[in-house]
Write a protein that holds these residues in place. Structure first.
Motif, PDB file in Angstrom:
ATOM      1  N   ARG A  51       0.702  -1.331  -0.055  1.00  0.00           N
ATOM      2  CA  ARG A  51      -0.072   0.009  -0.122  1.00  0.00           C
ATOM      3  C   ARG A  51       0.922   1.323   0.009  1.00  0.00           C
ATOM      4  NH1 ARG A  51      -4.839  -1.311   4.455  1.00  0.00           N
ATOM      5  NH2 ARG A  51      -5.936  -2.821   3.348  1.00  0.00           N
ATOM      6  N   ILE A  52       2.161   1.396   0.500  1.00  0.00           N
ATOM      7  CA  ILE A  52       2.965   2.393   0.305  1.00  0.00           C
ATOM      8  C   ILE A  52       2.930   3.121  -1.006  1.00  0.00           C
ATOM      9  CG2 ILE A  52       5.413   3.208   0.620  1.00  0.00           C
ATOM     10  CD1 ILE A  52       5.584   1.177   3.054  1.00  0.00           C
ATOM     11  N   PRO A  53       3.160   2.446  -2.272  1.00  0.00           N
ATOM     12  CA  PRO A  53       3.084   2.936  -3.446  1.00  0.00           C
ATOM     13  C   PRO A  53       1.956   4.027  -3.478  1.00  0.00           C
ATOM     14  CG  PRO A  53       3.723   0.823  -3.749  1.00  0.00           C
ATOM     15  CD  PRO A  53       3.152   0.885  -2.542  1.00  0.00           C
ATOM     16  N   SER A  54       0.872   3.931  -2.951  1.00  0.00           N
ATOM     17  CA  SER A  54      -0.307   4.530  -2.958  1.00  0.00           C
ATOM     18  C   SER A  54       0.113   6.476  -2.779  1.00  0.00           C
ATOM     19  CB  SER A  54      -1.358   4.370  -2.260  1.00  0.00           C
ATOM     20  OG  SER A  54      -1.107   4.481  -0.741  1.00  0.00           O
ATOM     21  N   TYR A  55       1.156   6.323  -2.048  1.00  0.00           N
ATOM     22  CA  TYR A  55       1.727   7.685  -1.861  1.00  0.00           C
ATOM     23  C   TYR A  55       2.378   8.419  -2.967  1.00  0.00           C
ATOM     24  CZ  TYR A  55       1.364   7.336   3.356  1.00  0.00           C
ATOM     25  OH  TYR A  55       0.973   7.271   4.478  1.00  0.00           O
ATOM     26  N   PHE A  56       2.736   7.360  -4.063  1.00  0.00           N
ATOM     27  CA  PHE A  56       3.627   7.941  -5.188  1.00  0.00           C
ATOM     28  C   PHE A  56       2.720   7.696  -6.394  1.00  0.00           C
ATOM     29  CE2 PHE A  56       6.490   6.204  -1.992  1.00  0.00           C
ATOM     30  CZ  PHE A  56       6.890   7.420  -1.441  1.00  0.00           C
ATOM     31  N   THR A  57       2.033   6.631  -6.653  1.00  0.00           N
ATOM     32  CA  THR A  57       1.324   6.186  -8.062  1.00  0.00           C
ATOM     33  C   THR A  57       0.585   7.555  -8.720  1.00  0.00           C
ATOM     34  OG1 THR A  57      -0.436   5.013  -7.016  1.00  0.00           O
ATOM     35  CG2 THR A  57       1.489   3.904  -7.788  1.00  0.00           C
ATOM     36  N   PRO A  58      -0.243   8.256  -7.492  1.00  0.00           N
ATOM     37  CA  PRO A  58      -1.110   9.428  -8.283  1.00  0.00           C
ATOM     38  C   PRO A  58      -0.321  10.475  -9.079  1.00  0.00           C
ATOM     39  CG  PRO A  58      -1.731   8.895  -6.170  1.00  0.00           C
ATOM     40  CD  PRO A  58      -0.288   8.042  -6.225  1.00  0.00           C
ATOM     41  N   PHE A  59       1.007  10.360  -8.999  1.00  0.00           N
ATOM     42  CA  PHE A  59       2.270  11.412  -9.575  1.00  0.00           C
ATOM     43  C   PHE A  59       2.199  10.884 -11.019  1.00  0.00           C
ATOM     44  CE2 PHE A  59       3.065  12.262  -5.195  1.00  0.00           C
ATOM     45  CZ  PHE A  59       3.300  13.641  -5.025  1.00  0.00           C
ATOM     46  N   GLY A  60       2.223   9.476 -11.446  1.00  0.00           N
ATOM     47  CA  GLY A  60       2.492   9.185 -12.718  1.00  0.00           C
ATOM     48  C   GLY A  60       1.326   9.418 -13.537  1.00  0.00           C
ATOM     49  N   TYR A  61       0.097   9.682 -12.814  1.00  0.00           N
ATOM     50  CA  TYR A  61      -0.820   9.983 -13.788  1.00  0.00           C
ATOM     51  C   TYR A  61      -1.058  11.529 -14.197  1.00  0.00           C
ATOM     52  CZ  TYR A  61      -2.471   5.698 -11.484  1.00  0.00           C
ATOM     53  OH  TYR A  61      -2.064   4.399 -10.986  1.00  0.00           O
ATOM     54  N   VAL A  62      -0.208  12.255 -13.541  1.00  0.00           N
ATOM     55  CA  VAL A  62       0.344  13.777 -14.004  1.00  0.00           C
ATOM     56  C   VAL A  62       1.216  13.509 -15.205  1.00  0.00           C
ATOM     57  CG1 VAL A  62       1.141  16.056 -13.252  1.00  0.00           C
ATOM     58  CG2 VAL A  62      -0.339  14.671 -11.673  1.00  0.00           C
ATOM     59  N   LEU A  63       2.331  12.661 -14.798  1.00  0.00           N
ATOM     60  CA  LEU A  63       3.309  12.415 -15.808  1.00  0.00           C
ATOM     61  C   LEU A  63       2.806  12.087 -17.289  1.00  0.00           C
ATOM     62  CD1 LEU A  63       6.558  12.575 -16.267  1.00  0.00           C
ATOM     63  CD2 LEU A  63       6.454  10.046 -15.371  1.00  0.00           C
ATOM     64  N   LEU A  64       2.279  11.168 -17.244  1.00  0.00           N
ATOM     65  CA  LEU A  64       1.667  10.411 -18.697  1.00  0.00           C
ATOM     66  C   LEU A  64       1.161  11.338 -19.932  1.00  0.00           C
ATOM     67  CD1 LEU A  64       0.184   7.050 -17.662  1.00  0.00           C
ATOM     68  CD2 LEU A  64       2.425   7.602 -18.828  1.00  0.00           C
ATOM     69  N   PRO A  65       0.212  12.455 -19.342  1.00  0.00           N
ATOM     70  CA  PRO A  65      -0.171  13.436 -20.209  1.00  0.00           C
ATOM     71  C   PRO A  65       0.844  14.331 -20.580  1.00  0.00           C
ATOM     72  CG  PRO A  65      -1.928  13.153 -18.345  1.00  0.00           C
ATOM     73  CD  PRO A  65      -0.771  12.408 -18.155  1.00  0.00           C
ATOM     74  N   TRP A  66       2.043  14.595 -19.839  1.00  0.00           N
ATOM     75  CA  TRP A  66       2.844  15.675 -20.236  1.00  0.00           C
ATOM     76  C   TRP A  66       3.919  14.851 -21.297  1.00  0.00           C
ATOM     77  CZ3 TRP A  66       8.040  15.537 -20.322  1.00  0.00           C
ATOM     78  CH2 TRP A  66       8.990  16.848 -20.467  1.00  0.00           C
ATOM     79  N   LEU A  67       4.126  13.616 -20.974  1.00  0.00           N
ATOM     80  CA  LEU A  67       4.852  12.755 -21.814  1.00  0.00           C
ATOM     81  C   LEU A  67       4.273  12.660 -23.306  1.00  0.00           C
ATOM     82  CD1 LEU A  67       6.141   9.731 -19.373  1.00  0.00           C
ATOM     83  CD2 LEU A  67       7.340  11.559 -20.345  1.00  0.00           C
TER      84      LEU A  67
END
Length: 368
Positions: free
Chosen positions: A306-322
């Motif tokens: 469950r610890i990745p729940s602190y970090f995975t939401p940032f990936g959904y900001v990153l993808l549209p930028w990429l």
């Protein structure tokens, strides 16, 4: 499962309708955001369902704790369990004492706070708000708002004050992390992570951190013994038996969580030329999520997963930028569509394999 599908349809269809209306005639590359009011509305129906639930994951345990919570403030500390943060106990006390003793009010307020943190993160930093939110739901990350609610409440506090992370305001961020720590002890991981994610992707700090994860994987038996000794006498005692037997996070989940980091690795040279400090941090957070998920494959999905729940939401900001900044138009359309398809397929797989059922007494919904 049906309620989850309703959420997906609402976020996708309603979100893009609002985005189309708001950006009519504008360049979607730079104007793919929506109005703040629209951004809030995209979360409205999911928050309603999340707040009105009776059971989903460990929700029943939170309802029991809330119903049994004493209104005598002097007993808050005396009755506090090791598995609860004092901040969360005080949070429940304030709601029950001054707002309502109805557990659905407690769940609804919590869902609203969680949603506010996410709206802040995606509205301010994503170049395509609706796409980011849709990925958050299709990746099943939204289930953390219901199962593991207290931990995600702590994560949402971080999201609400994420500006401190991006602006490198260490003292202010550490203060917020300590507040989140009072809600859930795992939030303390953000203090070292704050310094690790600063700088360009794949820097020496990130490489060293990844090596530590590899070492942890190969020294799991020793780590389990140390963990067992440290938890002896607490309410976590006995978890290490499950830690040794549990299969941990699924490998499929790890692959899905790794998509932002893998795409960033693919386009790393273009990112170095066009990326900003914020983009670098987003990538590093995605790398951290990937490595922790990988560790969870060899350990426990409960203790580590469950610890990745602190970090995975940032990936959904990153993808549209990429998609918009480092990919050719022909690649962009294909990869963007494939991402949605793969995330949707994963959502269906997750719901089928996990038996995701939603229950709400007040809505008259049972195992739906």
């Amino acid at each position: 499962m049906t309620v989850c599908l309703i959420m997906f349809a609402y976020v996708g269809v309603f979100g893009y309708l609002i985005q189309y209306y708001h950006n009519n005639g504008k360049n979607p590359k730079y104007d793919s955001k929506i109005s703040l009011f629209g951004a809030v509305l995209v979360f409205a129906l999911p928050v309603f369902f999340i707040g009105m639930r009776t059971d989903f994951g460990d929700t029943h345990a939170y309802i029991t704790d809330y119903n049994e919570l004493s209104l005598d403030f002097s007993q808050i500390w005396e009755n506090r369990q090791d598995t609860k943060g004092i901040g969360f106990d005080i949070y429940m006390y304030i709601i029950k004492r001054y707002i309502s003793s109805d557990y659905n009010v407690f769940l609804m307020i919590t869902a609203c706070i969680q949603a506010i943190g996410l709206v802040k993160l995606y509205y301010k930093y994503s170049i395509n708000y609706t796409y980011s939110v849709l990925l958050f739901f299709l990746s099943m990350s939204f289930t953390n708002m219901m199962n593991g609610m207290r931990q995600f409440l702590a994560a949402s506090i971080i999201f609400l004050f994420v500006d401190y992370l991006f602006k490198k305001k260490a003292l202010a961020f550490i203060f917020i992390a300590l507040i989140a720590f009072s809600i859930h002890a795992s939030a303390i991981v953000w203090i070292p992570i704050f310094f690790v994610v600063q700088g360009k992707p794949w820097n020496i700090k990130m490489i060293f951190s990844m090596l530590l994860v590899v070492v942890a994987i190969f020294t799991l038996d020793t780590f389990t013994d140390i963990l067992s000794d440290s938890l002896e006498g607490t309410n976590y005692e006995g978890y290490t038996n499950q830690f040794a037997k549990d299969d941990g996070a699924s490998f499929i989940h790890t692959i899905i969580a790794a998509i932002p980091a893998l795409l960033a690795l693919w386009k790393r040279k273009d990112i170095e030329a066009k990326g900003s400090n914020i983009v670098f941090i987003l990538i590093n957070c995605s790398i951290a999520a990937t490595m922790i998920n990988l560790l969870a494959n060899f350990t426990s999905g409960i203790l580590i997963g469950r610890i990745p729940s602190y970090f995975t939401p940032f990936g959904y900001v990153l993808l549209p930028w990429l998609f918009e900044n480092v990919m050719e138009d022909k690649d962009k359309r294909l990869v963007r569509s494939l991402c949605l398809i793969f995330y949707l397929l994963y959502a269906l797989y997750y719901m089928y394999s996990q038996g995701t059922f939603y229950m709400s007494e007040k809505l008259g919904i049972s195992n739906y």
